[in-house]
Design a protein around this motif. Structure first.
Motif, PDB file in Angstrom:
ATOM      1  N   PHE A 121     -17.574   3.797  -3.293  1.00 26.93           N
ATOM      2  CA  PHE A 121     -16.946   4.093  -2.006  1.00 26.93           C
ATOM      3  C   PHE A 121     -17.945   4.747  -1.040  1.00 26.93           C
ATOM      4  O   PHE A 121     -18.055   4.351   0.121  1.00 26.93           O
ATOM      5  N   ALA A 122     -18.655   5.753  -1.531  1.00 24.65           N
ATOM      6  CA  ALA A 122     -19.608   6.474  -0.683  1.00 24.65           C
ATOM      7  C   ALA A 122     -20.799   5.588  -0.309  1.00 24.65           C
ATOM      8  O   ALA A 122     -21.250   5.596   0.840  1.00 24.65           O
ATOM      9  N   ARG A 123     -21.283   4.818  -1.260  1.00 23.37           N
ATOM     10  CA  ARG A 123     -22.462   3.987  -0.997  1.00 23.37           C
ATOM     11  C   ARG A 123     -22.136   2.917   0.030  1.00 23.37           C
ATOM     12  O   ARG A 123     -22.903   2.661   0.962  1.00 23.37           O
ATOM     13  N   GLU A 124     -20.946   2.309  -0.109  1.00 20.61           N
ATOM     14  CA  GLU A 124     -20.558   1.242   0.822  1.00 20.61           C
ATOM     15  C   GLU A 124     -20.419   1.745   2.263  1.00 20.61           C
ATOM     16  O   GLU A 124     -20.497   0.966   3.207  1.00 20.61           O
ATOM     17  N   GLN A 140     -25.104  10.696   2.309  1.00 20.12           N
ATOM     18  CA  GLN A 140     -25.817  11.730   3.062  1.00 20.12           C
ATOM     19  C   GLN A 140     -24.931  12.957   3.346  1.00 20.12           C
ATOM     20  O   GLN A 140     -25.442  14.054   3.524  1.00 20.12           O
ATOM     21  N   PHE A 141     -23.624  12.752   3.446  1.00 19.73           N
ATOM     22  CA  PHE A 141     -22.722  13.884   3.732  1.00 19.73           C
ATOM     23  C   PHE A 141     -22.278  14.607   2.455  1.00 19.73           C
ATOM     24  O   PHE A 141     -21.786  15.728   2.517  1.00 19.73           O
ATOM     25  N   HIS A 142     -22.460  13.924   1.321  1.00 21.69           N
ATOM     26  CA  HIS A 142     -21.917  14.467   0.072  1.00 21.69           C
ATOM     27  C   HIS A 142     -22.893  15.396  -0.637  1.00 21.69           C
ATOM     28  O   HIS A 142     -23.171  15.244  -1.825  1.00 21.69           O
ATOM     29  N   HIS A 152     -15.116  10.484   9.077  1.00 21.28           N
ATOM     30  CA  HIS A 152     -15.174  10.727   7.641  1.00 21.28           C
ATOM     31  C   HIS A 152     -14.134  11.769   7.261  1.00 21.28           C
ATOM     32  O   HIS A 152     -13.996  12.778   7.907  1.00 21.28           O
ATOM     33  N   ASP A 153     -13.428  11.468   6.204  1.00 18.90           N
ATOM     34  CA  ASP A 153     -12.407  12.419   5.766  1.00 18.90           C
ATOM     35  C   ASP A 153     -12.278  12.481   4.254  1.00 18.90           C
ATOM     36  O   ASP A 153     -11.302  12.953   3.715  1.00 18.90           O
ATOM     37  N   GLY A 154     -13.223  11.941   3.526  1.00 20.54           N
ATOM     38  CA  GLY A 154     -13.054  11.976   2.065  1.00 20.54           C
ATOM     39  C   GLY A 154     -14.293  11.567   1.329  1.00 20.54           C
ATOM     40  O   GLY A 154     -15.250  11.141   1.902  1.00 20.54           O
TER      41      GLY A 154
END
Lengths: 116, 116, 116, 116
Positions: free
Chosen positions: C16-19, C24-26, D114-116
């Protein structure tokens, strides 16, 4: 009305941070995190108490509460100062908004419509 | 020094709660929960911002921040009032304690020894 | 025992994050902030409820609660993944520690010695 | 897929609470408070760290983090159990909703959406 407390606290905090070279840590983001952490420490006092116990604190609990309330107020003042927000004006504005949002005759006694 | 802001806010909040019959909801436990919730809402503004972004808020972000800061201050004042804690004294006491706990010449520039 | 849920969620979150190029925010710091914000949103459901009301949620409240519990679990899994912490081992270790820290015959029925 | 971890933790926690007569303290409201307090303790680890420091924890910090993550997971499981919420289903549902809410091609690289 003049707000001598908050501006005095903010001046003392500015000196405190500068003397320790801690201004570098006092980004708004970090101060907001610290504020939440202190609020949670305050909340922890009440965590396992029944409502009636929470309204009848022991002397030690009230002393502890005072320190946690102070921590929250201090970070609140510092954050407002760093972000150049006028805390007193913001508070009065919010009270006015709340009075409009929750007309007494419409929300009386109702927690469901309660937000403040 | 006289603290006109906090005592004035507390008086206004007492009237506000009484007029809505909301005093029943304002147990210290509930108010402490509300305080943390508001602190978290404030923190959310900064959640995904880089440190530099958190220090350069847009006008809309500052407006939002002011409202969240106000919410925290209002619950803080109300909780202190309900628990009969003198917020101004508690804050000055805490500043004094912090000055003793973190001597400037020992903690200068160090986040590790930093707690406020 | 094998933990299929958490590792499956973590794999889905990585994708989910990569797509979305959100890795960068995590940062751990940001994810920890998001976790607290979600916990506070969950807490808000119970804020003005009496203990008995909090134990008798409406269907809509339970639906809302489920979503907030999910948000907390998702950030918890993501943070553990990003920091390479084995959540299952950590949880069983903590349960063991709690059992040693709070011997049943010493703390029975006592909130004061209660911490978990 | 079968979720053996969460149901096993919940069973262990049920025994733990019953053996200590702590079920009386485990109202949903109290557990939600405890969850937020633990999330804030976790957050405190990262409070004064720069983003790069938060991504390069020392061994001691990772150990500490593991314990705080465990505390959050344990209260999360306990709260879900007490409220009869299926945590695994709720998490997968939420992931699906997030995928719909944040289409990869619309939000790529954007923290604002972004929210998650």
């Amino acid at each position: 009305m003049p707000d001598t407390l908050i501006t005095s606290l903010q001046q003392a905090q500015r000196d405190f941070a500068r003397e320790r070279d801690w201004e570098q840590f006092h980004t708004p983001k970090n101060l907001a995190m610290a504020l939440t952490v202190e609020a949670a420490e305050l909340q922890e006092i009440f965590q396992w108490l029944r409502p009636d116990e929470s309204a009848a604190l022991t002397s030690a609990q009230r002393q502890h509460l005072g320190e946690e309330l102070a921590d929250v107020l201090l970070y609140l003042c510092r954050l407002a100062d760093v972000c150049a927000v006028d805390l007193a004006s913001a508070a009065w504005d919010k009270l006015r908004k709340n009075a409009e949002k929750y007309p007494a005759d419409k929300v009386r006694g109702s927690a469901r419509r309660h937000d403040g």
